[in-house]
Design an enzyme around this catalytic site. Sequence first.
Site, PDB file in Angstrom:
ATOM      1  N   ASP A  21       0.835  -1.203   0.000  1.00 36.71           N
ATOM      2  CA  ASP A  21       0.000   0.000   0.000  1.00 36.71           C
ATOM      3  C   ASP A  21       0.868   1.250   0.000  1.00 36.71           C
ATOM      4  O   ASP A  21       1.950   1.259   0.594  1.00 36.71           O
ATOM      5  CB  ASP A  21      -0.901  -0.032   1.252  1.00 36.71           C
ATOM      6  CG  ASP A  21      -2.080   0.923   1.117  1.00 36.71           C
ATOM      7  OD1 ASP A  21      -2.271   1.506   0.040  1.00 36.71           O
ATOM      8  OD2 ASP A  21      -2.798   1.096   2.124  1.00 36.71           O
TER       9      ASP A  21
ATOM     10  N   GLU B  66       1.542 -13.370  12.504  1.00 33.37           N
ATOM     11  CA  GLU B  66       1.955 -12.114  13.127  1.00 33.37           C
ATOM     12  C   GLU B  66       1.612 -10.993  12.150  1.00 33.37           C
ATOM     13  O   GLU B  66       1.887 -11.102  10.943  1.00 33.37           O
ATOM     14  CB  GLU B  66       3.471 -12.113  13.392  1.00 33.37           C
ATOM     15  CG  GLU B  66       3.897 -13.060  14.484  1.00 33.37           C
ATOM     16  CD  GLU B  66       3.345 -12.660  15.854  1.00 33.37           C
ATOM     17  OE1 GLU B  66       3.251 -11.454  16.130  1.00 33.37           O
ATOM     18  OE2 GLU B  66       2.995 -13.564  16.629  1.00 33.37           O
TER      19      GLU B  66
ATOM     20  N   ASN C 260     -10.575  -3.423  -6.033  1.00 36.66           N
ATOM     21  CA  ASN C 260      -9.848  -2.468  -6.888  1.00 36.66           C
ATOM     22  C   ASN C 260     -10.579  -2.153  -8.194  1.00 36.66           C
ATOM     23  O   ASN C 260     -10.230  -1.183  -8.882  1.00 36.66           O
ATOM     24  CB  ASN C 260      -8.422  -2.963  -7.196  1.00 36.66           C
ATOM     25  CG  ASN C 260      -7.466  -2.804  -6.019  1.00 36.66           C
ATOM     26  OD1 ASN C 260      -6.477  -3.539  -5.908  1.00 36.66           O
ATOM     27  ND2 ASN C 260      -7.737  -1.857  -5.134  1.00 36.66           N
TER      28      ASN C 260
HETATM   29  C1  FPP Z   1      -1.812   0.244  -3.327  1.00 37.04           C
HETATM   30  O1  FPP Z   1      -1.374   1.563  -3.483  1.00 37.04           O
HETATM   31  C2  FPP Z   1      -1.292  -0.573  -4.399  1.00 37.04           C
HETATM   32  C3  FPP Z   1      -2.069  -1.210  -5.329  1.00 37.04           C
HETATM   33  C4  FPP Z   1      -3.531  -1.130  -5.348  1.00 37.04           C
HETATM   34  C5  FPP Z   1      -1.505  -1.975  -6.421  1.00 37.04           C
HETATM   35  C6  FPP Z   1      -0.259  -2.741  -6.119  1.00 37.04           C
HETATM   36  C7  FPP Z   1       0.374  -3.006  -7.404  1.00 37.04           C
HETATM   37  C8  FPP Z   1       1.683  -2.969  -7.666  1.00 37.04           C
HETATM   38  C9  FPP Z   1       2.721  -2.789  -6.646  1.00 37.04           C
HETATM   39  C10 FPP Z   1       2.168  -3.119  -9.058  1.00 37.04           C
HETATM   40  C11 FPP Z   1       1.806  -4.395  -9.766  1.00 37.04           C
HETATM   41  C12 FPP Z   1       2.187  -5.612  -9.036  1.00 37.04           C
HETATM   42  C13 FPP Z   1       2.879  -6.663  -9.567  1.00 37.04           C
HETATM   43  C14 FPP Z   1       3.016  -7.928  -8.789  1.00 37.04           C
HETATM   44  C15 FPP Z   1       3.508  -6.600 -10.876  1.00 37.04           C
HETATM   45  P1  FPP Z   1      -2.470   2.712  -3.587  1.00 37.04           P
HETATM   46  O2  FPP Z   1      -2.598   3.078  -5.017  1.00 37.04           O
HETATM   47  O3  FPP Z   1      -3.730   2.299  -2.922  1.00 37.04           O
HETATM   48  O4  FPP Z   1      -1.744   3.852  -2.780  1.00 37.04           O
HETATM   49  P2  FPP Z   1      -2.424   5.007  -1.943  1.00 37.04           P
HETATM   50  O5  FPP Z   1      -3.212   4.361  -0.830  1.00 37.04           O
HETATM   51  O6  FPP Z   1      -1.258   5.789  -1.441  1.00 37.04           O
HETATM   52  O7  FPP Z   1      -3.286   5.791  -2.901  1.00 37.04           O
END
Ligand code: FPP
Length: 242
Positions: free
Chosen positions: A23, A209, A71
């Site tokens: 996150d 944990e 999402n």
């Molecule tokens: C949360 O940050 C992150 C996600 C919803 C997506 C995670 C995806 C990746 C790290 C890239 C793709 C993954 C792979 C395995 C190739 P957010 O956008 O919710 O951040 P925020 O809460 O600060 O807005």
Amino acid sequence: MIVATALSPELAVVPRHVAIIMDGNGRWAKGRHLPRLAGHRAGVEAVRKVTRAARAMGVEALTLYAFSSENWRRPADEISDLMGLLRWFIRSDLAELTQENVQLRIIGDYRRFQPDLVTLVDDAVARTAGNTGPILAIALNYGAQAELAAAARRLAAKVLTGLPAEQIDEAAIEAELDTAALPPLDLLIRTSGEQRLSNFLLWQAAYAELMFVDTLWPDFDGDALAAAIDAFGRRERRYGGR
Ligand code: FPP
């Protein structure tokens, strides 16, 4: 069950299975006046660093929450960016994963993704299926409540064809989960300071944990993982005992 590692003598105990809620990509980008896509891109770099570090430390299974069933509520262009990054990651990193003997697994209902992405994912999973090394499980369109509902449906169908209902115990439910072939979850980390499980591995987290760290995901790296594992090693796990 925890194993000692010969790879890193400074770490007394290494969790067999680590899961991460990645996150903070958006806030990382915002702090730099960059578009959210730049944060997700940096997030993929963090995925690379952390998967390599987990392998080097002897973690048997690493599960990453890349796309939750919630999402889909994000704007269409961000969803499309995330899918594009997933394609990019699989295309560019599959050779390394194969060479490193990694078994790529998916948890979640990823078949709802675009057909070309489903094919790419299926192919990548198939190509690493014969590997015997660490497991990298990516959660795609994953939601723990949906996973449990699907397990309940499958068990109900088995009852209709003769399974005695009394035989539905914890092990029977676990065997129906997407994580059935993974070791028990030892450590669940969430980055970016939020303290929620957000529908991730709810059943599996029963005795894990939990660790909530302030670091935004793109800044999380091998050292951050080592620090989390070190803190894990200092915790006393009692599993309900005294
Ligand atoms: C949360 O940050 C992150 C996600 C919803 C997506 C995670 C995806 C990746 C790290 C890239 C793709 C993954 C792979 C395995 C190739 P957010 O956008 O919710 O951040 P925020 O809460 O600060 O807005």
